[in-house]
Write an enzyme that holds these catalytic residues in place. Structure first.
Site, PDB file in Angstrom:
ATOM      1  N   LEU A  15      -4.948  -6.548  13.927  1.00 31.95           N
ATOM      2  CA  LEU A  15      -4.512  -5.680  15.032  1.00 31.95           C
ATOM      3  C   LEU A  15      -5.706  -5.072  15.774  1.00 31.95           C
ATOM      4  O   LEU A  15      -5.526  -4.392  16.786  1.00 31.95           O
ATOM      5  CB  LEU A  15      -3.641  -4.539  14.485  1.00 31.95           C
ATOM      6  CG  LEU A  15      -2.250  -4.917  13.970  1.00 31.95           C
ATOM      7  CD1 LEU A  15      -1.599  -3.718  13.292  1.00 31.95           C
ATOM      8  CD2 LEU A  15      -1.375  -5.415  15.113  1.00 31.95           C
ATOM      9  N   LYS A  65     -17.497  -7.976   3.995  1.00 28.56           N
ATOM     10  CA  LYS A  65     -18.063  -6.622   4.104  1.00 28.56           C
ATOM     11  C   LYS A  65     -19.356  -6.450   3.301  1.00 28.56           C
ATOM     12  O   LYS A  65     -20.276  -5.773   3.756  1.00 28.56           O
ATOM     13  CB  LYS A  65     -17.038  -5.580   3.658  1.00 28.56           C
ATOM     14  CG  LYS A  65     -15.892  -5.423   4.634  1.00 28.56           C
ATOM     15  CD  LYS A  65     -14.930  -4.344   4.178  1.00 28.56           C
ATOM     16  CE  LYS A  65     -13.769  -4.218   5.151  1.00 28.56           C
ATOM     17  NZ  LYS A  65     -12.813  -3.184   4.770  1.00 28.56           N
ATOM     18  N   ASN A  86     -18.179  -2.188   7.391  1.00 26.74           N
ATOM     19  CA  ASN A  86     -17.055  -2.667   8.207  1.00 26.74           C
ATOM     20  C   ASN A  86     -17.342  -2.542   9.700  1.00 26.74           C
ATOM     21  O   ASN A  86     -16.540  -2.978  10.520  1.00 26.74           O
ATOM     22  CB  ASN A  86     -15.743  -1.948   7.847  1.00 26.74           C
ATOM     23  CG  ASN A  86     -15.632  -0.579   8.496  1.00 26.74           C
ATOM     24  OD1 ASN A  86     -16.647   0.061   8.791  1.00 26.74           O
ATOM     25  ND2 ASN A  86     -14.420  -0.135   8.733  1.00 26.74           N
ATOM     26  N   ASP A 101     -14.232   2.980   6.870  1.00 28.10           N
ATOM     27  CA  ASP A 101     -12.968   2.948   6.107  1.00 28.10           C
ATOM     28  C   ASP A 101     -12.681   4.307   5.459  1.00 28.10           C
ATOM     29  O   ASP A 101     -11.545   4.795   5.484  1.00 28.10           O
ATOM     30  CB  ASP A 101     -13.027   1.877   5.009  1.00 28.10           C
ATOM     31  CG  ASP A 101     -12.796   0.467   5.541  1.00 28.10           C
ATOM     32  OD1 ASP A 101     -12.230   0.332   6.646  1.00 28.10           O
ATOM     33  OD2 ASP A 101     -13.188  -0.490   4.854  1.00 28.10           O
ATOM     34  N   GLY A 128     -13.159  -4.043  -2.198  1.00 24.45           N
ATOM     35  CA  GLY A 128     -14.019  -3.542  -1.132  1.00 24.45           C
ATOM     36  C   GLY A 128     -13.491  -2.270  -0.483  1.00 24.45           C
ATOM     37  O   GLY A 128     -14.282  -1.370  -0.155  1.00 24.45           O
TER      38      GLY A 128
HETATM   39  P1  NDP Z   1     -10.365  -7.019  -2.312  1.00 24.17           P
HETATM   40  O1  NDP Z   1     -10.064  -8.475  -2.272  1.00 24.17           O
HETATM   41  O2  NDP Z   1     -11.793  -6.579  -2.247  1.00 24.17           O
HETATM   42  O3  NDP Z   1      -9.739  -6.400  -3.677  1.00 24.17           O
HETATM   43  C1  NDP Z   1      -8.439  -6.778  -4.077  1.00 24.17           C
HETATM   44  C2  NDP Z   1      -7.994  -5.916  -5.247  1.00 24.17           C
HETATM   45  O4  NDP Z   1      -6.675  -6.314  -5.618  1.00 24.17           O
HETATM   46  C3  NDP Z   1      -8.858  -6.078  -6.506  1.00 24.17           C
HETATM   47  O5  NDP Z   1      -8.928  -4.850  -7.168  1.00 24.17           O
HETATM   48  C4  NDP Z   1      -8.063  -7.110  -7.322  1.00 24.17           C
HETATM   49  O6  NDP Z   1      -8.287  -7.026  -8.706  1.00 24.17           O
HETATM   50  C5  NDP Z   1      -6.645  -6.673  -7.013  1.00 24.17           C
HETATM   51  N1  NDP Z   1      -5.632  -7.711  -7.212  1.00 24.17           N
HETATM   52  C6  NDP Z   1      -5.409  -8.793  -6.422  1.00 24.17           C
HETATM   53  N2  NDP Z   1      -4.359  -9.502  -6.916  1.00 24.17           N
HETATM   54  C7  NDP Z   1      -3.900  -8.834  -8.007  1.00 24.17           C
HETATM   55  C8  NDP Z   1      -2.830  -9.054  -8.924  1.00 24.17           C
HETATM   56  N3  NDP Z   1      -2.016 -10.121  -8.824  1.00 24.17           N
HETATM   57  N4  NDP Z   1      -2.635  -8.156  -9.927  1.00 24.17           N
HETATM   58  C9  NDP Z   1      -3.454  -7.086 -10.057  1.00 24.17           C
HETATM   59  N5  NDP Z   1      -4.495  -6.835  -9.212  1.00 24.17           N
HETATM   60  C10 NDP Z   1      -4.717  -7.699  -8.207  1.00 24.17           C
HETATM   61  O7  NDP Z   1      -9.501  -6.353  -1.141  1.00 24.17           O
HETATM   62  P2  NDP Z   1      -9.797  -4.971  -0.348  1.00 24.17           P
HETATM   63  O8  NDP Z   1     -10.200  -3.931  -1.332  1.00 24.17           O
HETATM   64  O9  NDP Z   1     -10.693  -5.203   0.803  1.00 24.17           O
HETATM   65  O10 NDP Z   1      -8.352  -4.647   0.249  1.00 24.17           O
HETATM   66  C11 NDP Z   1      -7.356  -4.062  -0.570  1.00 24.17           C
HETATM   67  C12 NDP Z   1      -6.154  -3.722   0.295  1.00 24.17           C
HETATM   68  O11 NDP Z   1      -6.508  -2.722   1.237  1.00 24.17           O
HETATM   69  C13 NDP Z   1      -5.624  -4.906   1.097  1.00 24.17           C
HETATM   70  O12 NDP Z   1      -4.215  -4.845   1.098  1.00 24.17           O
HETATM   71  C14 NDP Z   1      -6.162  -4.651   2.499  1.00 24.17           C
HETATM   72  O13 NDP Z   1      -5.326  -5.206   3.489  1.00 24.17           O
HETATM   73  C15 NDP Z   1      -6.141  -3.126   2.547  1.00 24.17           C
HETATM   74  N6  NDP Z   1      -7.093  -2.531   3.497  1.00 24.17           N
HETATM   75  C16 NDP Z   1      -6.611  -1.699   4.476  1.00 24.17           C
HETATM   76  C17 NDP Z   1      -7.461  -1.084   5.370  1.00 24.17           C
HETATM   77  C18 NDP Z   1      -6.883  -0.186   6.416  1.00 24.17           C
HETATM   78  O14 NDP Z   1      -7.615   0.210   7.341  1.00 24.17           O
HETATM   79  N7  NDP Z   1      -5.627   0.200   6.307  1.00 24.17           N
HETATM   80  C19 NDP Z   1      -8.927  -1.274   5.314  1.00 24.17           C
HETATM   81  C20 NDP Z   1      -9.340  -2.152   4.245  1.00 24.17           C
HETATM   82  C21 NDP Z   1      -8.440  -2.759   3.380  1.00 24.17           C
HETATM   83  P3  NDP Z   1      -9.513  -7.839  -9.395  1.00 24.17           P
HETATM   84  O15 NDP Z   1     -10.764  -7.049  -9.097  1.00 24.17           O
HETATM   85  O16 NDP Z   1      -9.175  -7.835 -10.843  1.00 24.17           O
HETATM   86  O17 NDP Z   1      -9.528  -9.202  -8.772  1.00 24.17           O
END
Ligand code: NDP
Length: 272
Positions: A15, A65, A86, A101, A128
């Site tokens: 977006l 990032k 970011n 963020d 991240g």
């Molecule tokens: P990352 O890919 O860096 O991290 C993903 C996280 O989800 C990790 O902790 C991972 O665990 C966990 N995970 C993924 N699949 C599973 C599962 N099946 N079961 C348990 N844990 C799981 O993503 P981001 O941190 O960048 O983003 C996280 C969320 O935040 C996303 O939904 C993104 O869209 C949102 N976001 C929103 C923003 C906003 O402005 N509103 C800004 C940035 C992000 P593991 O480490 O064990 O793999």
């Protein structure tokens, strides 16, 4: 006309072009802002080409990032603390990296009136996005932050990076023993893939504000679960998205646009 873009993979549904075009219109600034899909291996070269073709600033999203932090010639304190960038601002010497963020998240919590002084925070996930929000939450005076993640090492890495006794990192199997938080943050990206881990109902109490960093369909399962479990507030990350964009806009153009009307428009469009 100055050129801006968001880089990521996938980024097609971002977006951000829409948000920055609206800010630019409201502030009377002429600019172009596009979404550029790029694989991590090509990011450095594509970013340099973007600059050569007039690129003055960029947003960076998944999975770039941390790479953006390495490519920047200088990091603002928020980006250094997060270890992730970011927002990139072009300077004579190269790209300066920042992270909006955390500021976006805090602005949205303030809008929602979520109390933070003395708050008991539980964060699900350690990716991240969490890197960007932990520091500002600590600065706001929370009593503790428990980070629960599927891979314990990643949660522990975040705790180690911050060196603050209020932080604790746990593996997902410890979740049933975690005391009920006053702020529950879902930062797990699983719902983007149609998965939804099952959480114990003990995570929601009568004073628990539930916040999902994602928005749109990806936030629906968590918000539905939180409301059904009795959370008095359950909110998605659309407000954070708009606020982090407003902070990036300020870094590029020196003016922070108003966000309330745009957030209401986007919310009406998404039907949530
Ligand atoms: P990352 O890919 O860096 O991290 C993903 C996280 O989800 C990790 O902790 C991972 O665990 C966990 N995970 C993924 N699949 C599973 C599962 N099946 N079961 C348990 N844990 C799981 O993503 P981001 O941190 O960048 O983003 C996280 C969320 O935040 C996303 O939904 C993104 O869209 C949102 N976001 C929103 C923003 C906003 O402005 N509103 C800004 C940035 C992000 P593991 O480490 O064990 O793999």
């Amino acid at each position: 006309m100055q050129r801006f873009a968001v880089f990521g993979q996938p980024v097609r549904h971002s977006l951000s072009p829409r948000i920055h075009a609206a800010f630019a219109r409201a502030c009377g600034i002429a600019l172009s802002y596009e979404a550029i899909e790029v694989a991590p291996g090509d990011f450095a070269a594509v970013l340099e080409r973007f600059h050569a073709e007039g690129g003055a600033g960029a947003n960076v999203t998944l999975p770039l990032k941390e790479m953006a932090a390495r490519l920047a010639h200088r990091l603002a304190p928020a980006a250094r603390r997060a270890g992730a960038v970011n927002t990139l601002v072009r300077e004579d010497a190269g790209w300066a990296g920042d992270n909006t963020d955390g500021a976006g998240f805090m602005a949205d919590l303030a809008r929602l009136g979520v109390p933070l002084v003395g708050a008991r925070v539980l964060i699900l996930g350690a990716g991240g996005a969490v890197r960007g929000i932990v520091g500002p939450l600590l600065d706001a005076g929370v009593a503790r932050i428990t980070i629960v993640n599927r891979s314990l090492a990643r949660a522990e890495g975040l705790v180690h990076a911050h060196q603050d006794a209020r932080l604790q990192g746990l593996g997902i199997e410890s979740l049933p023993e975690v005391p009920t938080p006053s702020l529950l943050v879902n930062a797990i990206s699983a719902a983007h893939l149609g998965e939804f881990p099952l959480w114990p109902e003990s995570l929601i109490g009568p004073d628990t504000a539930a916040y999902d960093l994602s928005y749109g369909p990806a936030a629906v399962p968590f918000l539905r679960w939180a409301r059904a479990s009795g959370a008095p507030l359950a909110e998605d990350g659309l407000g954070m998205l708009v606020e982090q964009a407003a902070e990036a806009f300020r870094l590029w153009h020196g003016v922070r646009p108003a966000t309330a009307d745009l957030l209401a428009d986007l919310r009406a469009e998404l039907g949530q």
